[in-house]
Design a protein around this motif. Structure first.
Motif, PDB file in Angstrom:
ATOM      1  N   ILE A 229      56.209  29.047  39.919  1.00  0.00           N
ATOM      2  CA  ILE A 229      55.972  30.473  39.667  1.00  0.00           C
ATOM      3  C   ILE A 229      54.626  30.668  38.975  1.00  0.00           C
ATOM      4  N   GLY A 230      54.318  29.800  38.004  1.00  0.00           N
ATOM      5  CA  GLY A 230      53.031  29.875  37.316  1.00  0.00           C
ATOM      6  C   GLY A 230      51.866  29.631  38.257  1.00  0.00           C
ATOM      7  N   ALA A 231      52.021  28.667  39.152  1.00  0.00           N
ATOM      8  CA  ALA A 231      50.951  28.366  40.109  1.00  0.00           C
ATOM      9  C   ALA A 231      50.720  29.540  41.052  1.00  0.00           C
ATOM     10  N   ILE A 232      51.792  30.154  41.511  1.00  0.00           N
ATOM     11  CA  ILE A 232      51.659  31.327  42.392  1.00  0.00           C
ATOM     12  C   ILE A 232      51.003  32.480  41.642  1.00  0.00           C
ATOM     13  N   ALA A 233      51.403  32.679  40.386  1.00  0.00           N
ATOM     14  CA  ALA A 233      50.807  33.743  39.583  1.00  0.00           C
ATOM     15  C   ALA A 233      49.318  33.496  39.366  1.00  0.00           C
ATOM     16  N   MET A 234      48.935  32.232  39.136  1.00  0.00           N
ATOM     17  CA  MET A 234      47.518  31.908  38.949  1.00  0.00           C
ATOM     18  C   MET A 234      46.723  32.161  40.228  1.00  0.00           C
ATOM     19  N   ILE A 235      47.303  31.863  41.376  1.00  0.00           N
ATOM     20  CA  ILE A 235      46.620  32.120  42.648  1.00  0.00           C
ATOM     21  C   ILE A 235      46.418  33.611  42.848  1.00  0.00           C
ATOM     22  N   VAL A 236      47.456  34.394  42.566  1.00  0.00           N
ATOM     23  CA  VAL A 236      47.358  35.849  42.732  1.00  0.00           C
ATOM     24  C   VAL A 236      46.306  36.432  41.785  1.00  0.00           C
ATOM     25  N   VAL A 237      46.338  36.015  40.529  1.00  0.00           N
ATOM     26  CA  VAL A 237      45.367  36.518  39.559  1.00  0.00           C
ATOM     27  C   VAL A 237      43.954  36.082  39.946  1.00  0.00           C
ATOM     28  N   SER A 238      43.806  34.863  40.455  1.00  0.00           N
ATOM     29  CA  SER A 238      42.497  34.384  40.886  1.00  0.00           C
ATOM     30  C   SER A 238      41.934  35.236  42.013  1.00  0.00           C
ATOM     31  N   ILE A 239      42.772  35.561  42.973  1.00  0.00           N
ATOM     32  CA  ILE A 239      42.338  36.416  44.086  1.00  0.00           C
ATOM     33  C   ILE A 239      41.947  37.795  43.577  1.00  0.00           C
ATOM     34  N   LEU A 240      42.732  38.334  42.650  1.00  0.00           N
ATOM     35  CA  LEU A 240      42.403  39.642  42.071  1.00  0.00           C
ATOM     36  C   LEU A 240      41.074  39.601  41.328  1.00  0.00           C
ATOM     37  N   ILE A 241      40.819  38.524  40.601  1.00  0.00           N
ATOM     38  CA  ILE A 241      39.545  38.393  39.888  1.00  0.00           C
ATOM     39  C   ILE A 241      38.391  38.364  40.880  1.00  0.00           C
ATOM     40  N   ILE A 242      38.542  37.624  41.962  1.00  0.00           N
ATOM     41  CA  ILE A 242      37.488  37.551  42.976  1.00  0.00           C
ATOM     42  C   ILE A 242      37.206  38.925  43.561  1.00  0.00           C
ATOM     43  N   VAL A 243      38.254  39.679  43.873  1.00  0.00           N
ATOM     44  CA  VAL A 243      38.086  41.007  44.456  1.00  0.00           C
ATOM     45  C   VAL A 243      37.407  41.950  43.468  1.00  0.00           C
ATOM     46  N   VAL A 244      37.868  41.953  42.225  1.00  0.00           N
ATOM     47  CA  VAL A 244      37.316  42.869  41.219  1.00  0.00           C
ATOM     48  C   VAL A 244      35.853  42.534  40.926  1.00  0.00           C
ATOM     49  N   VAL A 245      35.540  41.258  40.810  1.00  0.00           N
ATOM     50  CA  VAL A 245      34.150  40.865  40.553  1.00  0.00           C
ATOM     51  C   VAL A 245      33.270  41.227  41.745  1.00  0.00           C
ATOM     52  N   SER A 246      33.792  41.081  42.949  1.00  0.00           N
ATOM     53  CA  SER A 246      33.022  41.438  44.145  1.00  0.00           C
ATOM     54  C   SER A 246      32.728  42.926  44.218  1.00  0.00           C
ATOM     55  N   LEU A 247      33.610  43.739  43.689  1.00  0.00           N
ATOM     56  CA  LEU A 247      33.416  45.183  43.727  1.00  0.00           C
ATOM     57  C   LEU A 247      32.458  45.684  42.660  1.00  0.00           C
ATOM     58  N   GLN A 248      32.216  44.866  41.636  1.00  0.00           N
ATOM     59  CA  GLN A 248      31.312  45.297  40.570  1.00  0.00           C
ATOM     60  C   GLN A 248      29.882  45.344  41.083  1.00  0.00           C
ATOM     61  N   GLU A 249      29.149  46.313  40.563  1.00  0.00           N
ATOM     62  CA  GLU A 249      27.752  46.437  40.948  1.00  0.00           C
ATOM     63  C   GLU A 249      26.906  45.577  40.028  1.00  0.00           C
ATOM     64  N   GLY A 250      26.128  44.709  40.619  1.00  0.00           N
ATOM     65  CA  GLY A 250      25.263  43.841  39.846  1.00  0.00           C
ATOM     66  C   GLY A 250      23.862  44.412  39.810  1.00  0.00           C
ATOM     67  N   LYS A 251      22.882  43.524  39.814  1.00  0.00           N
ATOM     68  CA  LYS A 251      21.495  43.965  39.812  1.00  0.00           C
ATOM     69  C   LYS A 251      21.133  44.630  41.129  1.00  0.00           C
ATOM     70  N   GLY A 252      21.734  44.154  42.212  1.00  0.00           N
ATOM     71  CA  GLY A 252      21.554  44.786  43.515  1.00  0.00           C
ATOM     72  C   GLY A 252      22.755  45.663  43.805  1.00  0.00           C
ATOM     73  N   ASP A 253      22.895  46.087  45.022  1.00  0.00           N
ATOM     74  CA  ASP A 253      24.043  46.914  45.376  1.00  0.00           C
ATOM     75  C   ASP A 253      25.314  46.083  45.498  1.00  0.00           C
ATOM     76  N   GLY A 254      25.192  44.826  45.822  1.00  0.00           N
ATOM     77  CA  GLY A 254      26.361  43.971  45.922  1.00  0.00           C
ATOM     78  C   GLY A 254      27.227  44.333  47.105  1.00  0.00           C
ATOM     79  N   ILE A 255      28.448  43.892  47.055  1.00  0.00           N
ATOM     80  CA  ILE A 255      29.370  44.116  48.161  1.00  0.00           C
ATOM     81  C   ILE A 255      29.864  45.559  48.202  1.00  0.00           C
ATOM     82  N   THR A 256      29.665  46.303  47.114  1.00  0.00           N
ATOM     83  CA  THR A 256      30.089  47.701  47.123  1.00  0.00           C
ATOM     84  C   THR A 256      29.320  48.502  48.161  1.00  0.00           C
ATOM     85  N   ALA A 257      28.086  48.111  48.427  1.00  0.00           N
ATOM     86  CA  ALA A 257      27.300  48.800  49.456  1.00  0.00           C
ATOM     87  C   ALA A 257      27.888  48.534  50.833  1.00  0.00           C
ATOM     88  N   LEU A 258      28.394  47.345  51.040  1.00  0.00           N
ATOM     89  CA  LEU A 258      29.006  47.026  52.326  1.00  0.00           C
ATOM     90  C   LEU A 258      30.298  47.804  52.529  1.00  0.00           C
TER      91      LEU A 258
END
Length: 77
Positions: free
Chosen positions: A7-36
């Protein structure tokens, strides 16, 4: 592996995917993936700043959750 570890391993995978998505949506120095995704076209300047602040806060919360889950799985094994 115990049931709790699985259960912990599954929870870590889910949280990891959520972190990747949220970080990808953040605007950095450029437009980032939010422009896409077209997100920046729908946000005004004031909403854009608040959206980035919310995404930043969500990233921190998810990171803390990830660390807590990791420690719990390690301690309870």
């Amino acid at each position: 592996m115990t049931t709790l570890a699985i259960i912990g391993a599954i929870a870590m995978i889910v949280v990891s995917i959520l972190i990747i998505v949220v970080v990808s949506l953040q605007e950095g120095k450029g437009d980032g993936i939010t422009a896409l995704a077209g997100v920046s076209a729908f946000l005004t300047d004031s909403n854009d700043r608040s959206a980035n602040a919310k995404l930043s806060k969500l990233t921190k919360i998810l990171a803390i959750i990830f660390v807590v889950i990791t420690l719990l799985v390690y301690i309870l094994q």
